[in-house]
Design a protein around this motif. Sequence first.
Motif, PDB file in Angstrom:
ATOM      1  N   HIS B   7     -10.437  55.088  -6.258  1.00 37.62           N
ATOM      2  CA  HIS B   7      -9.991  55.443  -7.495  1.00 37.62           C
ATOM      3  C   HIS B   7     -10.695  55.145  -8.364  1.00 37.62           C
ATOM      4  CE1 HIS B   7      -5.936  55.384  -5.429  1.00 37.62           C
ATOM      5  NE2 HIS B   7      -6.482  54.368  -4.828  1.00 37.62           N
ATOM      6  N   ARG B   8     -10.810  55.991  -9.628  1.00 38.45           N
ATOM      7  CA  ARG B   8     -11.868  55.556 -10.734  1.00 38.45           C
ATOM      8  C   ARG B   8     -10.888  55.448 -11.947  1.00 38.45           C
ATOM      9  NH1 ARG B   8     -15.934  60.459 -10.881  1.00 38.45           N
ATOM     10  NH2 ARG B   8     -16.902  59.503  -8.963  1.00 38.45           N
ATOM     11  N   ALA B   9     -11.185  54.285 -12.696  1.00 38.28           N
ATOM     12  CA  ALA B   9     -10.413  54.001 -13.862  1.00 38.28           C
ATOM     13  C   ALA B   9     -11.415  54.368 -15.161  1.00 38.28           C
ATOM     14  CB  ALA B   9     -10.022  52.579 -13.915  1.00 38.28           C
ATOM     15  N   ASP B  10     -10.640  54.923 -16.031  1.00 43.15           N
ATOM     16  CA  ASP B  10     -11.256  55.326 -17.235  1.00 43.15           C
ATOM     17  C   ASP B  10     -11.119  54.482 -18.557  1.00 43.15           C
ATOM     18  OD1 ASP B  10     -12.328  57.698 -16.280  1.00 43.15           O
ATOM     19  OD2 ASP B  10     -10.069  58.547 -16.719  1.00 43.15           O
ATOM     20  N   THR B  11     -10.025  53.591 -18.109  1.00 42.16           N
ATOM     21  CA  THR B  11      -9.811  52.406 -19.231  1.00 42.16           C
ATOM     22  C   THR B  11      -9.494  50.971 -18.480  1.00 42.16           C
ATOM     23  OG1 THR B  11      -7.401  52.748 -19.263  1.00 42.16           O
ATOM     24  CG2 THR B  11      -8.838  54.085 -20.939  1.00 42.16           C
ATOM     25  N   GLN B  14      -5.823  51.128 -17.406  1.00 41.33           N
ATOM     26  CA  GLN B  14      -5.470  51.988 -16.146  1.00 41.33           C
ATOM     27  C   GLN B  14      -6.323  51.211 -14.930  1.00 41.33           C
ATOM     28  OE1 GLN B  14      -7.937  55.520 -16.171  1.00 41.33           O
ATOM     29  NE2 GLN B  14      -6.733  56.448 -14.151  1.00 41.33           N
ATOM     30  N   ALA B  15      -7.184  50.581 -15.169  1.00 40.62           N
ATOM     31  CA  ALA B  15      -7.813  49.926 -13.896  1.00 40.62           C
ATOM     32  C   ALA B  15      -6.811  48.643 -13.681  1.00 40.62           C
ATOM     33  CB  ALA B  15      -9.015  49.151 -14.104  1.00 40.62           C
ATOM     34  N   SER B  16      -6.284  47.948 -14.654  1.00 37.56           N
ATOM     35  CA  SER B  16      -5.313  46.986 -14.377  1.00 37.56           C
ATOM     36  C   SER B  16      -3.932  47.424 -13.900  1.00 37.56           C
ATOM     37  CB  SER B  16      -4.980  46.141 -15.651  1.00 37.56           C
ATOM     38  OG  SER B  16      -4.006  45.246 -15.780  1.00 37.56           O
ATOM     39  N   ARG B  17      -3.526  48.545 -14.265  1.00 37.15           N
ATOM     40  CA  ARG B  17      -2.231  49.081 -13.533  1.00 37.15           C
ATOM     41  C   ARG B  17      -2.589  49.258 -12.261  1.00 37.15           C
ATOM     42  NH1 ARG B  17       1.608  49.096 -16.991  1.00 37.15           N
ATOM     43  NH2 ARG B  17       1.332  49.449 -19.440  1.00 37.15           N
ATOM     44  N   LEU B  19      -4.538  48.213 -10.187  1.00 33.58           N
ATOM     45  CA  LEU B  19      -4.458  46.695  -9.544  1.00 33.58           C
ATOM     46  C   LEU B  19      -2.982  46.504  -8.846  1.00 33.58           C
ATOM     47  CD1 LEU B  19      -7.260  44.567 -11.202  1.00 33.58           C
ATOM     48  CD2 LEU B  19      -7.561  45.783  -8.967  1.00 33.58           C
ATOM     49  N   THR B  20      -2.334  46.302  -9.845  1.00 36.11           N
ATOM     50  CA  THR B  20      -0.882  45.841  -9.878  1.00 36.11           C
ATOM     51  C   THR B  20      -0.166  47.085  -8.964  1.00 36.11           C
ATOM     52  OG1 THR B  20      -0.522  46.357 -12.192  1.00 36.11           O
ATOM     53  CG2 THR B  20      -0.589  43.953 -11.711  1.00 36.11           C
ATOM     54  N   ASP B  21      -0.349  47.972  -9.394  1.00 34.49           N
ATOM     55  CA  ASP B  21       0.756  49.014  -8.567  1.00 34.49           C
ATOM     56  C   ASP B  21       0.274  49.412  -7.159  1.00 34.49           C
ATOM     57  OD1 ASP B  21       1.808  49.243 -11.178  1.00 34.49           O
ATOM     58  OD2 ASP B  21       0.904  51.046 -11.703  1.00 34.49           O
ATOM     59  N   LEU B  22      -0.954  49.328  -6.842  1.00 32.27           N
ATOM     60  CA  LEU B  22      -1.288  49.695  -5.522  1.00 32.27           C
ATOM     61  C   LEU B  22      -1.094  48.825  -4.187  1.00 32.27           C
ATOM     62  CD1 LEU B  22      -4.610  51.839  -6.457  1.00 32.27           C
ATOM     63  CD2 LEU B  22      -2.515  52.903  -5.543  1.00 32.27           C
ATOM     64  N   GLY B  23      -0.796  47.585  -4.897  1.00 30.96           N
ATOM     65  CA  GLY B  23      -0.599  46.520  -3.845  1.00 30.96           C
ATOM     66  C   GLY B  23      -1.620  45.706  -3.370  1.00 30.96           C
ATOM     67  N   ASP B  24      -1.525  44.801  -2.448  1.00 32.72           N
ATOM     68  CA  ASP B  24      -2.402  43.452  -2.420  1.00 32.72           C
ATOM     69  C   ASP B  24      -3.710  43.855  -1.976  1.00 32.72           C
ATOM     70  OD1 ASP B  24      -0.745  41.445  -3.120  1.00 32.72           O
ATOM     71  OD2 ASP B  24      -0.270  40.976  -1.060  1.00 32.72           O
ATOM     72  N   ASP B  25      -3.983  45.050  -1.186  1.00 33.47           N
ATOM     73  CA  ASP B  25      -5.216  45.213  -0.543  1.00 33.47           C
ATOM     74  C   ASP B  25      -5.909  45.884  -1.658  1.00 33.47           C
ATOM     75  OD1 ASP B  25      -4.287  43.592   1.478  1.00 33.47           O
ATOM     76  OD2 ASP B  25      -3.694  45.483   2.791  1.00 33.47           O
ATOM     77  N   THR B  26      -5.925  46.016  -2.860  1.00 31.06           N
ATOM     78  CA  THR B  26      -6.851  46.888  -3.764  1.00 31.06           C
ATOM     79  C   THR B  26      -7.417  45.686  -4.655  1.00 31.06           C
ATOM     80  OG1 THR B  26      -4.751  47.803  -4.429  1.00 31.06           O
ATOM     81  CG2 THR B  26      -6.432  48.128  -5.849  1.00 31.06           C
ATOM     82  N   PHE B  27      -8.836  46.298  -4.761  1.00 31.15           N
ATOM     83  CA  PHE B  27      -9.865  45.637  -5.424  1.00 31.15           C
ATOM     84  C   PHE B  27     -10.513  46.300  -6.524  1.00 31.15           C
ATOM     85  CE2 PHE B  27      -9.157  43.689  -1.161  1.00 31.15           C
ATOM     86  CZ  PHE B  27      -8.952  42.561  -1.491  1.00 31.15           C
ATOM     87  N   LEU B  28     -11.083  45.393  -7.527  1.00 35.89           N
ATOM     88  CA  LEU B  28     -12.119  46.162  -8.362  1.00 35.89           C
ATOM     89  C   LEU B  28     -13.252  46.589  -7.574  1.00 35.89           C
ATOM     90  CD1 LEU B  28     -11.578  44.142 -11.644  1.00 35.89           C
ATOM     91  CD2 LEU B  28     -10.566  46.556 -11.041  1.00 35.89           C
ATOM     92  N   PHE B  29     -14.053  47.585  -7.948  1.00 33.50           N
ATOM     93  CA  PHE B  29     -15.184  48.026  -7.207  1.00 33.50           C
ATOM     94  C   PHE B  29     -16.161  48.160  -8.195  1.00 33.50           C
ATOM     95  CE2 PHE B  29     -18.034  51.296  -5.695  1.00 33.50           C
ATOM     96  CZ  PHE B  29     -18.381  50.774  -4.437  1.00 33.50           C
ATOM     97  N   ASN B  30     -17.090  47.231  -8.322  1.00 29.81           N
ATOM     98  CA  ASN B  30     -18.289  47.141  -9.384  1.00 29.81           C
ATOM     99  C   ASN B  30     -19.562  47.735  -8.462  1.00 29.81           C
ATOM    100  OD1 ASN B  30     -19.517  46.455 -11.757  1.00 29.81           O
ATOM    101  ND2 ASN B  30     -18.675  44.652 -11.903  1.00 29.81           N
ATOM    102  N   GLY B  31     -20.637  47.083  -8.626  1.00 31.48           N
ATOM    103  CA  GLY B  31     -21.705  47.275  -7.884  1.00 31.48           C
ATOM    104  C   GLY B  31     -21.438  47.731  -6.467  1.00 31.48           C
TER     105      GLY B  31
END
Lengths: 160, 287
Positions: B7-11, B14-17, B19-31
């Motif tokens: 998923h690509r977040a624009d704000t 949105q990224a924060s939502r 993270l909370t909405d997609l459930g536990d195995d969701t992680f921020l993807f940086n480098g």
Amino acid sequence: MKRIVELIINGEPRDMTVDSCRSLLDALRDDVGLTGTKKGCDVGDCGACTVIVDGEPVNACLMLAVEAEGRTVETIEGLQPGVDVLHPLQDAFMRYGASQCGFCTPGILMMAKKLLDDNPRPTDEDIRFGLSGNICRCTGYTKIFDAIKAAAIEMEAARS
Amino acid sequence: MRRFEYHRADTLEQASRLLTDLGDDTFLFNGGTDLLVEIRERLRRVRHVVDIKQIPGLSDITYDETRGLTFGALVTVGRLENLALVRQRYPNLRAAFASLGSIQVRNRATVVGNVCRASPSADTIPPLIADGAFIHIYSRTNMRVVPLAEFFTGPGKTVLAKGEIVTGITVPPAGDNAGKAYLKHGRRKAMELSTVGVAVSLTMEDGLCNDIRIALGAVGATVLRAPEAEAMLRGTALDAVTVKNAADKAMEECTPISNVRASADYRRDMVGVLTGRAIKQALEAFA
Ligand SMILES: Cc1cc2nc3c(=O)[nH]c(=O)nc-3n(C[C@@H](O)[C@@H](O)[C@H](O)COP(=O)(O)OP(=O)(O)OC[C@H]3O[C@@H](n4cnc5c(N)ncnc54)[C@H](O)[C@@H]3O)c2cc1C
Ligand code: FES
Ligand code: FES
């Protein structure tokens, strides 16, 4: 989910249809058919998959294909300036025997190209630092260093 | 590779939502240099990744004499490593950056990602803690700034709550009376994780040590300070005997384990050796 990724590969606009979890490396090799870029470890350790993205060398195994959207990717297939014309680095690698099994060679050539583009007269230490993310199990590196130094001199002479 | 959704977040919101909405195995993807390796080696179960690299405003680097150095979450190790300001003012950070992985890795890896992964052996953490850095945290309800030393709660664990995102790090200004060093010890020089990493940041006034912070990497569940050793050094001229005694104290203060890279005893010994050396190197700024 499949996504269409538009990008420029070796100067040509391309699009690839990829799974969103596909690495750039797998996409280049298996979807685009550019198998010059090698997969040694798939986890960032060996440098065999080095490609240049927007001017900076990266491990294609540690980048998703979808992240290449709108970017410029240079691979080993684009290093040759023309048909039957080798880049001075490729030519020097052949003359010096700087490639044995050849698995590391595409990555090392891309890294060496970037090194010489930024720093036309590298010291041994510069070369060592520049290539520290590229592992070669065959050559012992001496011939690779010799070839890069020879290519640097030839490229400098060609410019002046 | 195990399958996951991208998923690509624009704000930030949105990224924060996501993270909370997609459930536990969701992680921020940086480098992605930790995340993709962990997915491929099956060290982490990942169903969704949320790419934050399109979010505007997270790529800036600023410096001023009162606030210091601030860089955003998307700033790569390579970008900071090559900054003249970092070379001149933060030789400790520069040493840590230049020792992390390879040029290829550093072109992707971010400092914030290195910090958020919260590995006890992460190279950027000791010098940032020794410098008294702060971490900026976005939350939909409760934005906050936390001293980096209080950010970690265990190996791979931080104070971040679900849906929180680190937006950047601020490192206090480096004064003329400051000396800094980071020494990384590994089995080989390049492409190697730290067996032990020691960071020292100190300030001198009239030949005496005004303040000193020692941060020890890879010898505890998180990067550790050595408060007793620091107390022995403050107010002294950092003479050889005092430094030796404090280095011995730092050996007592750390809590290393044995693993594939080294035994606990060896790590402890190296803390003693490297603490002495790092203080010496930090003092070279005044030579
Ligand atoms: C070959 C290789 C060699 C390496 N050598 C070293 C080394 O010598 N020393 C060393 O310290 N490290 C080393 N590393 C690890 C280093 O590359 C990573 O720790 C990197 O810095 C992580 O940053 P990233 O942007 O790639 O993070 P990612 O992989 O994208 O993320 C890492 C973690 O942080 C979280 N995260 C990322 N951004 C944020 C944010 N803004 N807010 C909250 N959470 C966030 C992610 O969800 C994930 O859990 C190496 C890695 C490789 C592949
Ligand atoms: S295949 Fe990418 S670094 Fe080894
Ligand atoms: S030539 Fe075989 S790995 Fe380098």
